[in-house]
Write an enzyme that holds these catalytic residues in place. Structure first.
Site, PDB file in Angstrom:
ATOM      1  N   ASP A 188      -4.493   8.292   9.944  1.00 55.56           N
ATOM      2  CA  ASP A 188      -3.926   9.313   9.233  1.00 55.56           C
ATOM      3  C   ASP A 188      -3.195  10.290   9.704  1.00 55.56           C
ATOM      4  O   ASP A 188      -3.736  10.884  10.767  1.00 55.56           O
ATOM      5  CB  ASP A 188      -5.396   9.794   8.129  1.00 55.56           C
ATOM      6  CG  ASP A 188      -5.224   9.503   6.963  1.00 55.56           C
ATOM      7  OD1 ASP A 188      -4.383   9.965   5.976  1.00 55.56           O
ATOM      8  OD2 ASP A 188      -6.232   8.628   6.317  1.00 55.56           O
ATOM      9  N   ASP A 203      -0.432  10.888   4.521  1.00 57.53           N
ATOM     10  CA  ASP A 203      -1.071  11.668   3.537  1.00 57.53           C
ATOM     11  C   ASP A 203      -0.318  12.515   2.882  1.00 57.53           C
ATOM     12  O   ASP A 203       0.368  13.607   3.514  1.00 57.53           O
ATOM     13  CB  ASP A 203      -2.274  12.333   3.973  1.00 57.53           C
ATOM     14  CG  ASP A 203      -3.340  13.097   3.108  1.00 57.53           C
ATOM     15  OD1 ASP A 203      -4.050  12.354   2.542  1.00 57.53           O
ATOM     16  OD2 ASP A 203      -3.268  14.219   3.136  1.00 57.53           O
ATOM     17  N   GLU A 236       1.909   7.652   1.495  1.00 57.41           N
ATOM     18  CA  GLU A 236       1.151   7.707   0.379  1.00 57.41           C
ATOM     19  C   GLU A 236       2.019   8.386  -0.511  1.00 57.41           C
ATOM     20  O   GLU A 236       2.337   9.837  -0.450  1.00 57.41           O
ATOM     21  CB  GLU A 236      -0.279   8.790   0.439  1.00 57.41           C
ATOM     22  CG  GLU A 236      -0.998   8.817  -1.239  1.00 57.41           C
ATOM     23  CD  GLU A 236      -1.817   9.894  -0.605  1.00 57.41           C
ATOM     24  OE1 GLU A 236      -3.226   9.786  -1.572  1.00 57.41           O
ATOM     25  OE2 GLU A 236      -1.865  11.046  -0.096  1.00 57.41           O
ATOM     26  N   HIS A 264     -10.782   5.223  -0.318  1.00 58.86           N
ATOM     27  CA  HIS A 264     -11.737   6.515  -0.240  1.00 58.86           C
ATOM     28  C   HIS A 264     -11.316   7.486  -1.395  1.00 58.86           C
ATOM     29  O   HIS A 264     -12.066   8.137  -1.728  1.00 58.86           O
ATOM     30  CB  HIS A 264     -11.483   7.155   1.054  1.00 58.86           C
ATOM     31  CG  HIS A 264     -10.362   7.781   1.258  1.00 58.86           C
ATOM     32  ND1 HIS A 264      -8.921   6.976   1.444  1.00 58.86           N
ATOM     33  CD2 HIS A 264      -9.922   8.868   1.367  1.00 58.86           C
ATOM     34  CE1 HIS A 264      -8.158   7.941   1.621  1.00 58.86           C
ATOM     35  NE2 HIS A 264      -8.661   9.142   1.444  1.00 58.86           N
ATOM     36  N   ASP A 265     -10.203   7.333  -2.058  1.00 59.09           N
ATOM     37  CA  ASP A 265     -10.014   8.078  -3.266  1.00 59.09           C
ATOM     38  C   ASP A 265     -10.155   7.433  -4.571  1.00 59.09           C
ATOM     39  O   ASP A 265      -9.809   8.137  -5.714  1.00 59.09           O
ATOM     40  CB  ASP A 265      -8.301   8.737  -3.400  1.00 59.09           C
ATOM     41  CG  ASP A 265      -8.273   9.499  -1.858  1.00 59.09           C
ATOM     42  OD1 ASP A 265      -9.290  10.043  -1.500  1.00 59.09           O
ATOM     43  OD2 ASP A 265      -7.033   9.569  -1.652  1.00 59.09           O
TER      44      ASP A 265
HETATM   45  C1  NOJ Z   1      -5.090  12.254  -0.106  1.00 59.78           C
HETATM   46  C2  NOJ Z   1      -6.155  11.969   0.540  1.00 59.78           C
HETATM   47  O1  NOJ Z   1      -6.413  10.513   0.611  1.00 59.78           O
HETATM   48  C3  NOJ Z   1      -7.393  12.394   0.041  1.00 59.78           C
HETATM   49  O2  NOJ Z   1      -8.574  12.109   0.357  1.00 59.78           O
HETATM   50  C4  NOJ Z   1      -7.286  13.962   0.237  1.00 59.78           C
HETATM   51  O3  NOJ Z   1      -8.273  14.578  -0.304  1.00 59.78           O
HETATM   52  C5  NOJ Z   1      -6.063  14.338  -0.222  1.00 59.78           C
HETATM   53  N1  NOJ Z   1      -5.129  13.650  -0.062  1.00 59.78           N
HETATM   54  C6  NOJ Z   1      -5.681  15.614   0.376  1.00 59.78           C
HETATM   55  O4  NOJ Z   1      -5.411  15.686   1.689  1.00 59.78           O
END
Ligand code: NOJ
Length: 577
Positions: free
Chosen positions: A116, A218, A272, A346-347
């Protein structure tokens, strides 16, 4: 079988007929959330030595690359997405020496590693911010975005992770407010400042020189802001991410990053990316010399009710819309760049609960069906750890069981407004991020073999029957199905590069498409419903030869060229003309 496989691999390697072949287009990526993968020292938190102990498990999956969520030094307000030192390892995860060993372990097994890159913001514990907040004349002050208090209250900016939803926080020593799109412990970095940009490029080189194989970027669409901070236009009400993303110099910065760093290495980068097709494509259009792959949010955002925090429509999602979204993105990336495909990370909650069916009756078949989808589309699959076991949402009842800063701050907001907390808790059982973060289930021993201590997040009690050890022993398990499906994709360039055409496009229950390349054609058929469904095979063919099936019985094909599919049945056929 083995020789056949070896033969087709050699053929694949030599196939020059496909333009612009790249390892990262042909790879299956496996995402590891290190905190929850395997704990080696009994502190309840997964770590690098834990990953090292499971390298052979990862190798046996057949995947080609892993994406590791952040492992850098961090106070962990947002589980590693608040970085206090980009060039050292989080104490709970181990040391740089452990990292070097892990990287070598992956590389020895011919598995690439991407990490990341979190550079929209750092941690408020980062040296840069600790210095910056002391004085306006600090050389680091300009590494961040400030609004001087003498100019009055700053224009409204919403924070995604703040109990007051306020994206500005007052800092007494400098008598100014700093900007944080995420938590107050995650101040936004000021990309306008060329000195900051050079620091970031230097840090990227540090990791690339160590031999990592790329970055997942990210929140990259947020790095450029309109620093005059105009009032927010009303049309963006409720969709702040959309407003914040894709600022005026975004692509200048990424081009610069490419020239200064990325172009000097053979690495994979994945953005992302937030926004429309036109916006996302800009990251990966080869003519722009920016990044390689992008992932969009339109797929995973389907099926939420508008204007409520993460409330999934109780009627479920509409498969026709789902098909339309994925087809639209396929067609965009078929012209320029290259896409990714994922249903969990993970999100996100667990893909099985959100997109399949986690009842005992349909858990395994629907999980295999979703795996078939991810591994048969024209885009690089990013497969989330645990999905190969058919892990599902834990569905916590108590707020104290949750850890996620996003959820906890949103809970506070509902509480402060006197909202319906019971309803909030019900919504979170389906949609919260912690559902996707519970520890990995290795075996039937205490704590699922994840830790000998107390796990940082509760383990799903269904580890007694959903776990690696049991599934390795069961030839019919979701785990073994995943491995088979990975093998099928990797031995068929058609499933990687072949053109994509929907079949029986308006079928509301079945998602079916062909993949075609150099005279080879596959038909992928996915029944997304918990009932028998019918697909009309609308093109001419001689034979349909089954390549994979998530049921022991073949679907019945009647004289009207209709395939009768069992609930959640998924099959791939090789089509001969
Ligand atoms: C995206 C990430 O995937 C997430 O887990 C994070 O909380 C936010 N960006 C802030 O970095």
């Amino acid at each position: 079988m083995q020789t056949q496989q070896a033969d087709s691999q050699v053929m694949m390697q030599n196939d020059q007929s496909i333009p612009d072949r790249k390892w990262w287009k042909e790879a299956v990526f496996y995402q590891i959330y290190p905190r929850s993968f395997k704990d080696s020292n009994g502190d309840g938190v997964g770590d690098i030595k834990g990953i090292i102990s499971k390298l052979d498990y990862i190798k046996k999956l057949g995947v080609d690359a892993v994406w590791l969520n952040p492992i850098y030094a961090s106070p962990n307000y947002d589980n590693g997405y608040d970085i206090s030192d980009y060039q050292s390892i989080m104490t709970e995860f181990g040391t740089m020496d452990d990292f070097n060993k892990m990287l070598k372990g992956f590389h020895d097994r011919k598995i690439k590693v991407i990490m990341d890159l979190v550079v929209n913001h750092c941690s408020s514990n980062h040296k840069w911010f600790k210095e910056a907040r002391k004085s306006r004349s600090s050389k680091y002050y300009n590494y961040f975005h400030w609004w001087p208090a003498e100019n009055g209250v700053p224009p409204k900016r919403i924070s995604f992770f703040d109990e007051n939803a306020n994206g500005w926080k007052y800092n007494k020593e400098t008598n100014s407010y700093y900007l944080h799109y995420f938590a107050a412990q995650q101040p936004d970095l000021n990309w306008e400042n060329p000195v900051l940009r050079q620091e970031i490029y230097k840090m990227m080189r540090f990791w690339l020189d160590k031999g990592i194989d790329g970055f997942r970027m990210d929140a990259i669409a947020f790095i450029s802001k309109d620093i005059k901070f105009p009032l927010l236009p009303p049309e963006y009400n409720g969709n702040w991410a959309h407003y914040y993303a894709n600022g005026p110099f975004l692509h200048d910065y990424i081009k610069e990053m490419n020239t200064e760093v990325l172009s000097k290495y053979d690495v994979a980068t994945v953005a992302e990316a937030e926004g429309s097709v036109e916006k996302v494509i800009k990251f990966v259009d080869p003519a722009n010399h920016e990044l390689n792959m992008a992932y969009h949010f339109e797929g995973v955002e389907l099926g939420y009710l508008p204007n409520v925090y993460k409330r999934v429509d109780p009627n479920g999602y509409n498969l026709l819309e789902f098909k339309h979204i994925y087809s639209k993105w396929d067609s965009a990336f078929s012209v320029k760049g290259w896409g990714t495909i994922y249903l969990g990370n993970h999100d996100q909650p667990r893909m099985l609960t959100r997109w399949g069916n986690d009842t005992p009756e349909f858990r395994e078949v629907s999980s295999k069906m979703l795996t078939t989808f991810i591994l048969s589309m024209r885009a690089t699959p990013y497969y989330y750890f645990g999905d190969e076991l058919g892990m599902n949402n834990i569905k916590f009842d108590k707020i104290d069981d949750y850890n996620d800063i996003e959820l906890l701050t949103n809970y506070m907001q509902v509480k402060q407004k006197g909202g319906d907390l019971k309803r909030f808790m019900e919504d979170m059982k389906i949609s919260s991020r912690d559902n996707g973060r519970t520890p990995f289930q290795w075996n039937t021993s205490e704590n699922a073999g994840f830790t000998t201590g107390t796990p940082w997040l509760k383990i799903n009690p269904n580890y007694k029957y959903i776990n690696v050890e049991s599934e390795e022993a069961d030839s019919n398990s979701t785990l073994n199905y995943f491995k088979k499906m990975v093998g099928l994709r990797k031995n068929n360039l058609t499933l990687i590069y072949g053109s994509y055409h929907m079949v029986d496009e308006n079928n509301p229950d079945v998602y079916a498409y062909t993949r075609e390349l150099n005279g080879n054609r596959y038909l992928v058929v996915l029944n997304f419903k918990p009932r028998v469904s019918i697909l009309t095979v609308s093109f001419k063919y001689d034979h349909l030869d089954l390549e994979i099936n998530n049921y022991p019985d073949k679907p019945r094909l009647n004289d009207e060229h209709e395939l009768i599919l069992k609930p959640y049945q998924s099959v791939i056929y090789k089509v001969s003309k």
